[in-house]
Design a protein around this motif. Structure first.
Motif, mmCIF file in Angstrom:
data_model
loop_
_atom_site.group_PDB
_atom_site.id
_atom_site.type_symbol
_atom_site.label_atom_id
_atom_site.label_comp_id
_atom_site.label_asym_id
_atom_site.label_seq_id
_atom_site.Cartn_x
_atom_site.Cartn_y
_atom_site.Cartn_z
ATOM 1 N N GLN A 31 70.292 82.021 -13.645
ATOM 2 C CA GLN A 31 70.936 83.253 -13.007
ATOM 3 C C GLN A 31 72.072 83.702 -13.572
ATOM 4 O OE1 GLN A 31 70.997 81.375 -8.986
ATOM 5 N NE2 GLN A 31 69.800 82.810 -8.380
ATOM 6 N N ILE A 32 72.944 82.891 -14.144
ATOM 7 C CA ILE A 32 74.294 83.234 -14.594
ATOM 8 C C ILE A 32 73.977 83.928 -15.698
ATOM 9 C CG2 ILE A 32 76.655 82.740 -15.389
ATOM 10 C CD1 ILE A 32 76.457 79.965 -13.482
ATOM 11 N N PHE A 33 73.036 83.468 -16.712
ATOM 12 C CA PHE A 33 72.835 84.039 -17.836
ATOM 13 C C PHE A 33 72.186 85.542 -17.908
ATOM 14 C CE2 PHE A 33 73.151 79.677 -20.187
ATOM 15 C CZ PHE A 33 74.420 80.003 -20.414
ATOM 16 N N ILE A 34 71.283 85.546 -16.870
ATOM 17 C CA ILE A 34 70.741 86.923 -16.445
ATOM 18 C C ILE A 34 71.621 87.840 -16.004
ATOM 19 C CG2 ILE A 34 69.186 87.994 -14.693
ATOM 20 C CD1 ILE A 34 67.041 85.404 -14.849
ATOM 21 N N MET B 66 74.860 87.887 -16.952
ATOM 22 C CA MET B 66 75.502 88.229 -18.313
ATOM 23 C C MET B 66 74.621 89.133 -19.283
ATOM 24 S SD MET B 66 77.318 84.568 -18.621
ATOM 25 C CE MET B 66 78.363 85.110 -20.032
ATOM 26 N N HIS B 67 73.325 89.370 -18.814
ATOM 27 C CA HIS B 67 72.486 90.087 -19.727
ATOM 28 C C HIS B 67 71.935 89.342 -21.011
ATOM 29 C CE1 HIS B 67 72.786 93.359 -17.024
ATOM 30 N NE2 HIS B 67 74.323 93.448 -17.069
ATOM 31 N N ARG B 68 72.210 88.072 -20.741
ATOM 32 C CA ARG B 68 71.761 87.149 -22.001
ATOM 33 C C ARG B 68 70.595 86.456 -21.685
ATOM 34 N NH1 ARG B 68 75.268 86.319 -26.318
ATOM 35 N NH2 ARG B 68 73.412 85.653 -27.203
ATOM 36 N N SER B 69 69.459 86.943 -21.833
ATOM 37 C CA SER B 69 68.191 86.272 -21.555
ATOM 38 C C SER B 69 67.777 85.418 -22.568
ATOM 39 C CB SER B 69 67.079 87.657 -21.246
ATOM 40 O OG SER B 69 66.854 88.308 -22.469
ATOM 41 N N ASP B 70 68.346 85.408 -23.702
ATOM 42 C CA ASP B 70 68.053 84.465 -24.444
ATOM 43 C C ASP B 70 68.643 83.129 -24.187
ATOM 44 O OD1 ASP B 70 70.625 85.445 -25.089
ATOM 45 O OD2 ASP B 70 70.849 85.342 -26.928
ATOM 46 N N TYR B 71 69.874 83.123 -23.526
ATOM 47 C CA TYR B 71 70.328 81.808 -23.269
ATOM 48 C C TYR B 71 69.567 81.426 -21.901
ATOM 49 C CZ TYR B 71 74.234 82.163 -26.467
ATOM 50 O OH TYR B 71 74.999 82.198 -27.406
ATOM 51 N N ALA B 72 69.380 82.174 -21.009
ATOM 52 C CA ALA B 72 68.664 81.891 -19.920
ATOM 53 C C ALA B 72 67.185 81.339 -20.198
ATOM 54 C CB ALA B 72 68.346 83.320 -18.983
ATOM 55 N N GLU B 73 66.415 81.744 -21.237
ATOM 56 C CA GLU B 73 65.200 81.250 -21.619
ATOM 57 C C GLU B 73 65.331 79.721 -22.344
ATOM 58 O OE1 GLU B 73 61.382 82.413 -24.217
ATOM 59 O OE2 GLU B 73 63.129 83.756 -24.478
ATOM 60 N N ARG B 74 66.497 79.436 -22.994
ATOM 61 C CA ARG B 74 66.865 78.169 -23.329
ATOM 62 C C ARG B 74 66.932 77.023 -22.147
ATOM 63 N NH1 ARG B 74 71.754 78.821 -27.725
ATOM 64 N NH2 ARG B 74 70.681 80.500 -28.846
ATOM 65 N N GLN B 75 67.626 77.603 -21.098
ATOM 66 C CA GLN B 75 67.684 76.827 -19.723
ATOM 67 C C GLN B 75 66.396 76.425 -19.123
ATOM 68 O OE1 GLN B 75 70.377 75.284 -18.394
ATOM 69 N NE2 GLN B 75 71.542 75.548 -20.246
ATOM 70 N N LEU B 76 65.697 77.692 -19.317
ATOM 71 C CA LEU B 76 64.303 77.629 -18.434
ATOM 72 C C LEU B 76 63.429 76.537 -19.439
ATOM 73 C CD1 LEU B 76 61.970 78.490 -16.476
ATOM 74 C CD2 LEU B 76 61.419 80.353 -18.310
ATOM 75 N N ARG B 77 63.546 76.695 -20.649
ATOM 76 C CA ARG B 77 62.745 75.514 -21.602
ATOM 77 C C ARG B 77 63.099 74.352 -21.069
ATOM 78 N NH1 ARG B 77 60.170 79.048 -21.788
ATOM 79 N NH2 ARG B 77 59.648 80.654 -23.045
ATOM 80 N N ILE B 78 64.342 73.996 -20.741
ATOM 81 C CA ILE B 78 64.894 72.512 -20.642
ATOM 82 C C ILE B 78 64.366 72.059 -19.229
ATOM 83 C CG2 ILE B 78 66.711 71.289 -19.566
ATOM 84 C CD1 ILE B 78 68.707 72.871 -21.616
ATOM 85 N N ALA C 232 63.926 89.897 -15.439
ATOM 86 C CA ALA C 232 65.162 90.437 -16.336
ATOM 87 C C ALA C 232 64.639 91.137 -17.692
ATOM 88 C CB ALA C 232 66.138 89.552 -16.623
ATOM 89 N N VAL C 233 63.435 90.411 -18.185
ATOM 90 C CA VAL C 233 63.063 90.826 -19.496
ATOM 91 C C VAL C 233 62.119 92.081 -19.280
ATOM 92 C CG1 VAL C 233 61.372 90.214 -21.147
ATOM 93 C CG2 VAL C 233 62.868 88.617 -20.382
#
Length: 290
Positions: free
Chosen positions: A141-144, A146-158, A179-180
């Motif tokens: 949620q925080i990365f979204i 911040m408009h950083r979907s790339d970091y959000a995706e890393r968290q989702l992968r975890i 968000a994407v």
């Protein structure tokens, strides 16, 4: 043989926004001390979500364990502008205490508070290390934000590596798809729909589907979903805010929903934006008339 998860229904209902159902399913017997503490923590968070802040503040005593004290701080933070600063001050003090500063619930509350304050870096300072599914979901949620979907995706992968079918993993996946945007919107809609059918259609899931519909230009369907959500919880800020946006696109009056939102959630981002726009318009008007 795996130990049965006595708190699954309580936890799952909480994640889905079915707060009263979560409270109703909390009467579980023969819990370990650790599970009983988790149950009490979740139940009090449900009461916060239902707006019963003073009940939580009065119920949790000063000698309660750290997770419950953290939840009480969250209630104090939301209860009044007068207690917000002292709650943040206490939160920072506890986070700096080596004995309790790494407690997952305390870190989660810190993330929620600083996210609400739009202090994303401070929030991530306490949540980024993860450790629980809720902390990973909050990071998404925080990365979204911040408009950083790339970091959000890393968290989702975890989260997917830990448990792909977990309710929070599914919700985080839907949030990221939204968000994407683009073709991912339909995938987000299907996740919300699947969860509605598998569990129950909560205000949170109905709002998720409605936002997907609005992104796809289906404003009539979005309105139907939001009215259904409003019937479940007439004070839910996200439902009211989404209904305002939806009605504007449909050319329908949105004054009633906006007035309700302004009255019950004056600090909502939509209220702040509209108020700021109105003030700017008034200033411009004065410039021209002077």
């Amino acid at each position: 043989m795996a130990t049965p998860d006595h708190l699954f229904n309580l936890r799952n209902n909480f994640y889905l926004g079915a707060y009263q159902a979560a409270i109703n399913s909390s009467d579980v017997s023969n819990l370990s001390e650790e599970d009983a503490l988790e149950r009490d923590t979740l139940v009090h968070r449900c009461y916060i979500a239902l707006g019963q802040l003073q009940f939580v503040i009065s119920e949790i005593h000063d000698d309660a364990p750290t997770p419950l004290q953290a939840v009480k701080l969250l209630a104090l933070y939301f209860s009044s502008p007068d207690t917000k600063d002292s709650a943040i001050s206490s939160l920072k003090e506890w986070l700096a205490d080596p004995a309790i500063g790494n407690n997952p619930t305390l870190r989660l509350v810190a993330g929620l508070v600083f996210l609400h304050e739009n202090d994303f870096n401070e929030a991530l300072k306490h949540t980024n290390a993860g450790g629980t599914m809720e902390l990973h979901a909050l990071n998404v949620q925080i990365f979204i934000k911040m408009h950083r979907s790339d970091y959000a995706e890393r968290q989702l992968r975890i989260m997917q590596q830990i448990d792909e079918d977990h309710t929070l993993t599914q919700l985080a996946n839907a949030w990221l798809d939204l968000a994407v945007g683009g073709s991912k919107i339909q995938e987000a809609y299907l996740i919300f729909q699947d969860m509605s059918e598998r569990y129950q259609s909560t205000s949170l899931l109905l709002n998720g589907k409605a936002v997907c519909c609005m992104h796809m230009g289906n404003f009539d369907e979005a309105e139907t979903l939001l009215v259904e959500a409003l019937n479940k919880d007439a004070r839910d800020p996200e439902t009211l805010a989404n209904l305002v946006v939806c009605c504007l696109h449909l050319g329908k009056p949105s004054n009633k929903s906006f007035s309700q939102l302004k009255l019950s959630h004056a600090d909502h981002v939509l209220v702040k934006r509209v108020t700021s726009a109105e003030e700017s318009f008034d200033r411009a008007l004065q410039t021209f008339s002077s």
